[in-house]
Design a protein around this motif. Sequence first.
Motif: not given
Length: 154
Positions: A67-87
């Motif tokens: 019927a319904v979902t709820q996605h709660l995003l918590h702690t997040s960390r992103v970093w560069s892996t190249g000039p136009d890429t990340g993880a």
Amino acid sequence: MTLSPADRAEIDDLLARYAFAIDLRGWDDLRSVFAADAEIDYSGGTQRHAGIENIVEFFRSTAGRVAVTQHLLHTSRVWSTGPDTGAGLTHVTAHHVAAHSPRPAPPSATFTVTGTYTDRFARTPAGWRIIARRLDLLTCVGDPAVLHPDRAQS
């Protein structure tokens, strides 16, 4: 090499667009989240899909069962892996409510998982996109049959 504040903001928005696309049933909105040739690996490797058409259909056919979902995003960390890429890594709690359940749903009509998304990102002409996503589950609480109403006992 580091991500600029603008890149980080765009990736944060990308992650939020993913959650809202699933929760609001905006299946076509996933096309602005995932790259055309993206790959996902959900459910410990049992749900692997490649290409945007297959990814959209996966979410339509799985999240669309409840019927319904709820996605709660918590702690997040992103970093560069190249000039136009990340993880990145993002913790998630995802609630699922059985079809035809009253609101608020009783515990017997819910299934909740927690886990971590491991993502790879690429800057495309249309902006940042997820090119690979893996979901590693940590906990499951409730009735997993909520996800499969077609298998319910009569």
